[in-house]
Design an enzyme around this catalytic site. Structure first.
Site, PDB file in Angstrom:
ATOM      1  N   ASN A 199       0.876  -1.378  -0.082  1.00  0.00           N
ATOM      2  CA  ASN A 199      -0.139   0.067  -0.096  1.00  0.00           C
ATOM      3  C   ASN A 199       0.904   1.269  -0.217  1.00  0.00           C
ATOM      4  OD1 ASN A 199      -1.806   1.917   0.428  1.00  0.00           O
ATOM      5  ND2 ASN A 199      -2.370   1.430   2.694  1.00  0.00           N
ATOM      6  N   LYS A 220      -0.015   4.511  -0.321  1.00  0.00           N
ATOM      7  CA  LYS A 220      -0.515   5.684   0.446  1.00  0.00           C
ATOM      8  C   LYS A 220      -0.472   6.672  -0.716  1.00  0.00           C
ATOM      9  CE  LYS A 220      -0.115   3.256   4.612  1.00  0.00           C
ATOM     10  NZ  LYS A 220      -0.155   3.308   6.097  1.00  0.00           N
ATOM     11  N   HIS A 256      -9.420   1.025   4.438  1.00  0.00           N
ATOM     12  CA  HIS A 256      -8.100   1.096   5.043  1.00  0.00           C
ATOM     13  C   HIS A 256      -8.446   2.009   6.377  1.00  0.00           C
ATOM     14  CE1 HIS A 256      -4.054   2.581   6.258  1.00  0.00           C
ATOM     15  NE2 HIS A 256      -3.756   1.387   5.522  1.00  0.00           N
ATOM     16  N   GLU A 291      -6.988   4.552   7.260  1.00  0.00           N
ATOM     17  CA  GLU A 291      -7.009   5.878   7.067  1.00  0.00           C
ATOM     18  C   GLU A 291      -7.903   6.364   6.478  1.00  0.00           C
ATOM     19  OE1 GLU A 291      -2.798   5.708   5.211  1.00  0.00           O
ATOM     20  OE2 GLU A 291      -2.176   5.050   7.152  1.00  0.00           O
ATOM     21  N   GLU A 323      -5.586  -5.068  10.519  1.00  0.00           N
ATOM     22  CA  GLU A 323      -4.501  -3.946  10.542  1.00  0.00           C
ATOM     23  C   GLU A 323      -4.841  -3.331  11.892  1.00  0.00           C
ATOM     24  OE1 GLU A 323      -2.161  -3.099   6.807  1.00  0.00           O
ATOM     25  OE2 GLU A 323      -4.080  -1.410   7.178  1.00  0.00           O
ATOM     26  N   GLY A 364       2.320   2.194  10.657  1.00  0.00           N
ATOM     27  CA  GLY A 364       3.425   3.377  10.707  1.00  0.00           C
ATOM     28  C   GLY A 364       4.184   3.790  11.899  1.00  0.00           C
ATOM     29  N   SER A 376       3.537  -2.046  10.367  1.00  0.00           N
ATOM     30  CA  SER A 376       5.027  -2.166  10.351  1.00  0.00           C
ATOM     31  C   SER A 376       5.582  -3.488  10.104  1.00  0.00           C
ATOM     32  CB  SER A 376       5.203  -1.797  11.911  1.00  0.00           C
ATOM     33  OG  SER A 376       4.688  -0.169  12.199  1.00  0.00           O
TER      34      SER A 376
HETATM   35  P1  PGA Z   1       2.827   0.383   7.672  1.00  0.00           P
HETATM   36  O1  PGA Z   1       1.597   0.657   6.886  1.00  0.00           O
HETATM   37  O2  PGA Z   1       3.512  -1.048   7.040  1.00  0.00           O
HETATM   38  O3  PGA Z   1       3.585   1.672   7.279  1.00  0.00           O
HETATM   39  O4  PGA Z   1       2.738   0.322   9.131  1.00  0.00           O
HETATM   40  C1  PGA Z   1       0.452  -0.589   6.902  1.00  0.00           C
HETATM   41  C2  PGA Z   1      -0.805   0.121   5.942  1.00  0.00           C
HETATM   42  O5  PGA Z   1      -1.253   1.235   6.377  1.00  0.00           O
HETATM   43  O6  PGA Z   1      -1.509  -0.926   5.273  1.00  0.00           O
END
Ligand code: PGA
Length: 262
Positions: A11, A13, A98, A100, A170, A176, A213
């Protein structure tokens, strides 16, 4: 053994415009080769989907996806993108719900269900994300939150149409942040998701990815859990060498899983 190839989803983003995306693809293709035991899904920003689709056209193991879509096929929805449009740009899969989208843009469980249903009707595969916040986890509410996120989806998508759905667990506090759930924490929630969909009559085994992460250094621990069918990777997916490392480590682990259960 899962009986399915493992899925590694990237992803990106709001990173990598068309030129950067094409450069990523060129380098990544040089670092990896197709393997029968895994499938790679890339979610570039919408403007870069066509460039990535074009770049990976010789690689049947790679699918390109949209990070978000509207459920209507067209109309007066300024700033939105429809499923027919992303399909035309080469998308075969769509990331839905997601965290976000849910937490920064107010997407509701009902909207996630509507989008998932529309993606399925259009013949694409949805990757539907669920996960609890830190406050929810610390308040002991992980289970009701995950169930609340799944229920509208189970109401909207009939059990026999779940065959193309992939779920990503997630935990929001792990995205993140550099903090992961332990493989055991993740496996417990994966089992909860399987229980929740199973009791509503969904047949078979719904693939569930872990996200939050994930890096080349820790992917192996997650894939050692039989209930984890792959990973959804954010930050670590932005560099082709790191993503190739994840896939490489993963390939070894997947083979070990198959050998261990043969
Ligand atoms: P990350 O993001 O690996 O940077 O934690 C995962 C995601 O948001 O799908």
């Amino acid at each position: 053994m899962t009986g399915r190839p493992l899925i590694y989803a990237a992803n990106w983003k709001m990173n990598h415009g068309p030129a950067a995306a094409a450069a990523f693809a060129e380098r990544f293709l040089g670092l990896t080769a197709p393997a029968p035991d895994r499938s790679l899904w890339f979610f570039p920003p919408a403007v870069s989907m066509a460039a990535v689709s074009q770049a990976v056209r010789s690689r049947p193991d790679i699918r390109v996806g949209a990070q978000n879509v509207h459920w209507e096929p067209k109309g007066a929805f300024t700033g939105e993108i429809s499923i027919p449009m992303v399909r035309e740009a080469g998308a075969a899969v769509v990331l839905v719900g997601h965290s976000e989208r849910r937490h920064l843009f107010g997407e509701t469980d009902e909207q996630v269900a509507r989008k998932t249903s529309a993606v399925l009707k259009a013949g694409l595969a949805p990757l539907v994300c669920v996960g609890e916040t830190l406050a929810e986890r610390e308040g002991g509410r992980t289970e009701p939150v995950i169930i609340r996120q799944l229920e509208p989806l189970l109401d909207k998508v009939p059990a026999d149409e779940w065959a193309r759905i992939v779920v990503a667990y997630e935990p929001v506090w792990a995205i993140g942040t550099g903090k992961n759930a332990t493989p055991d924490d993740a496996a417990q929630v994966h089992e909860l998701i399987r229980f929740a969909v199973g009791r509503r009559g969904v047949p078979g085994r719904v693939p569930i990815l872990y996200g939050g992460s994930v890096t080349a250094a820790n992917i192996g621990e997650f894939l050692a859990e039989p209930s984890i069918d792959g990973a959804l990777v954010g930050g670590a997916s932005l560099k082709p060498d790191e993503m190739a490392g994840i896939v490489g480590r993963a390939g070894v682990t997947a083979a070990a899983r198959l050998a261990a259960t043969a």
